[in-house]
Design an enzyme around this catalytic site. Sequence first.
Site, PDB file in Angstrom:
ATOM      1  N   ASP A  83       0.864  -1.183   0.000  1.00 39.07           N
ATOM      2  CA  ASP A  83       0.000   0.000   0.000  1.00 39.07           C
ATOM      3  C   ASP A  83       0.900   1.233   0.000  1.00 39.07           C
ATOM      4  OD1 ASP A  83      -3.261   0.263   0.997  1.00 39.07           O
ATOM      5  OD2 ASP A  83      -2.051   2.096   1.025  1.00 39.07           O
ATOM      6  N   ASP A 132     -10.064   0.890  -4.304  1.00 35.92           N
ATOM      7  CA  ASP A 132     -10.928   2.007  -4.709  1.00 35.92           C
ATOM      8  C   ASP A 132     -11.571   1.643  -6.048  1.00 35.92           C
ATOM      9  OD1 ASP A 132     -10.097   3.723  -2.523  1.00 35.92           O
ATOM     10  OD2 ASP A 132      -8.162   3.801  -3.545  1.00 35.92           O
ATOM     11  N   ASP A 168     -16.840  -4.853  -2.434  1.00 38.12           N
ATOM     12  CA  ASP A 168     -18.285  -4.723  -2.175  1.00 38.12           C
ATOM     13  C   ASP A 168     -18.911  -3.828  -3.237  1.00 38.12           C
ATOM     14  OD1 ASP A 168     -17.240  -2.292  -1.463  1.00 38.12           O
ATOM     15  OD2 ASP A 168     -18.253  -2.161   0.477  1.00 38.12           O
ATOM     16  N   TYR A 209     -11.055  -3.486   7.201  1.00 37.83           N
ATOM     17  CA  TYR A 209     -11.580  -2.230   7.719  1.00 37.83           C
ATOM     18  C   TYR A 209     -12.577  -1.597   6.736  1.00 37.83           C
ATOM     19  CZ  TYR A 209     -11.669   2.642   9.218  1.00 37.83           C
ATOM     20  OH  TYR A 209     -12.065   3.893   9.598  1.00 37.83           O
TER      21      TYR A 209
HETATM   22  C1  LIG Z   1     -10.381   1.416  -0.016  1.00 39.28           C
HETATM   23  S1  LIG Z   1      -8.820   1.159   0.704  1.00 39.28           S
HETATM   24  C2  LIG Z   1      -8.854  -0.566   1.129  1.00 39.28           C
HETATM   25  C3  LIG Z   1      -7.853  -0.928   2.189  1.00 39.28           C
HETATM   26  C4  LIG Z   1      -7.962  -2.343   2.754  1.00 39.28           C
HETATM   27  N1  LIG Z   1      -7.718  -3.354   1.747  1.00 39.28           N
HETATM   28  C5  LIG Z   1      -9.308  -2.573   3.384  1.00 39.28           C
HETATM   29  O1  LIG Z   1     -10.129  -3.285   2.805  1.00 39.28           O
HETATM   30  O2  LIG Z   1      -9.541  -2.028   4.469  1.00 39.28           O
HETATM   31  C6  LIG Z   1      -7.785   1.196  -0.708  1.00 39.28           C
HETATM   32  C7  LIG Z   1      -6.311   1.218  -0.394  1.00 39.28           C
HETATM   33  O3  LIG Z   1      -5.583   1.237  -1.606  1.00 39.28           O
HETATM   34  C8  LIG Z   1      -4.430   2.049  -1.441  1.00 39.28           C
HETATM   35  N2  LIG Z   1      -4.027   2.475  -2.784  1.00 39.28           N
HETATM   36  C9  LIG Z   1      -4.780   3.116  -3.695  1.00 39.28           C
HETATM   37  N3  LIG Z   1      -4.091   3.283  -4.837  1.00 39.28           N
HETATM   38  C10 LIG Z   1      -2.857   2.747  -4.625  1.00 39.28           C
HETATM   39  C11 LIG Z   1      -1.683   2.625  -5.441  1.00 39.28           C
HETATM   40  N4  LIG Z   1      -1.663   3.075  -6.681  1.00 39.28           N
HETATM   41  N5  LIG Z   1      -0.613   2.016  -4.898  1.00 39.28           N
HETATM   42  C12 LIG Z   1      -0.639   1.554  -3.626  1.00 39.28           C
HETATM   43  N6  LIG Z   1      -1.731   1.637  -2.822  1.00 39.28           N
HETATM   44  C13 LIG Z   1      -2.816   2.236  -3.318  1.00 39.28           C
HETATM   45  C14 LIG Z   1      -4.892   3.180  -0.537  1.00 39.28           C
HETATM   46  O4  LIG Z   1      -3.817   3.791   0.150  1.00 39.28           O
HETATM   47  C15 LIG Z   1      -5.850   2.443   0.406  1.00 39.28           C
HETATM   48  O5  LIG Z   1      -5.233   2.007   1.589  1.00 39.28           O
END
Ligand SMILES: C[S@@+](CC[C@H](N)C(=O)[O-])C[C@H]1O[C@@H](n2cnc3c(N)ncnc32)[C@H](O)[C@@H]1O
Length: 229
Positions: A83, A132, A168, A209
């Site tokens: 991440d 995302d 989801d 989370y």
């Molecule tokens: C919606 S969160 C989900 C986090 C975790 N998997 C959860 O379900 O709680 C998406 C994660 O993707 C990471 N992220 C988004 N784009 C990224 C990228 N290009 N490289 C690394 N991490 C990325 C963000 O920092 C974030 O922590």
Amino acid sequence: MAGGKGKQAKFAELGQMPNVFQNFDYKKPELVGANGPIELKGKWDELVFKNGKPIVLELACGRGEYAVNLGKAFPENNYIGIDIKGNRMYTGAGQALEQGLGNVAFLRTRIELLDHFFAPGEVDTIWITFPDPHLKKGAEKNRLTAPRFIELYRRIAKHAATVNLKTDDPILHTWSAETCTELGLPILERIDDIYKNGRPDGPLGIKTYYEGLNISGSNTSMYLKFALH
Ligand SMILES: C[S@@+](CC[C@H](N)C(=O)[O-])C[C@H]1O[C@@H](n2cnc3c(N)ncnc32)[C@H](O)[C@@H]1O
């Protein structure tokens, strides 16, 4: 390593953790671990795990629930949570250390740079957990199952490697399946509601989370497993 710490304190502690490797400057493919600069491309087993077991990545790992819980349940594999957000991975990295999980590590970098940190064929399996969904028009290319990312995964993964997507978001779930079909990648399993007709008592039931936040509003967790070749 209890909660309530500020970001700076977490970053300082993260830098001291022996299971964390960070890419501080995204323009340079360099990693720093607790003992200073380290070159890990093609050397994760030799320098980090030292056990010859398969390497599984959790992409967009956030707090790393999958890396930590799979690492505990499956000591026959090594897990790397990846991440860009250090304060999130601080949680998982701390838990892995507290629980003595020598098969769990974390890499802080942009996923776009993965081929700088893994050699061809070094990765066995990929999990993508609640990424995302990038729902805005024209933003599909940023989805972690977009063709350019799949191409990137193919560069570092074994020929028989699989990708496991848990989300989801129904749009991301369906779009990812369609992308596989367009690219000719075999879909090995598709579950449209894990907790209703999936296997929630196994790995698919590990709650993250973001899963708990129900940002998509669907209240439904979905799973897609596909092959990279
Ligand atoms: C919606 S969160 C989900 C986090 C975790 N998997 C959860 O379900 O709680 C998406 C994660 O993707 C990471 N992220 C988004 N784009 C990224 C990228 N290009 N490289 C690394 N991490 C990325 C963000 O920092 C974030 O922590």
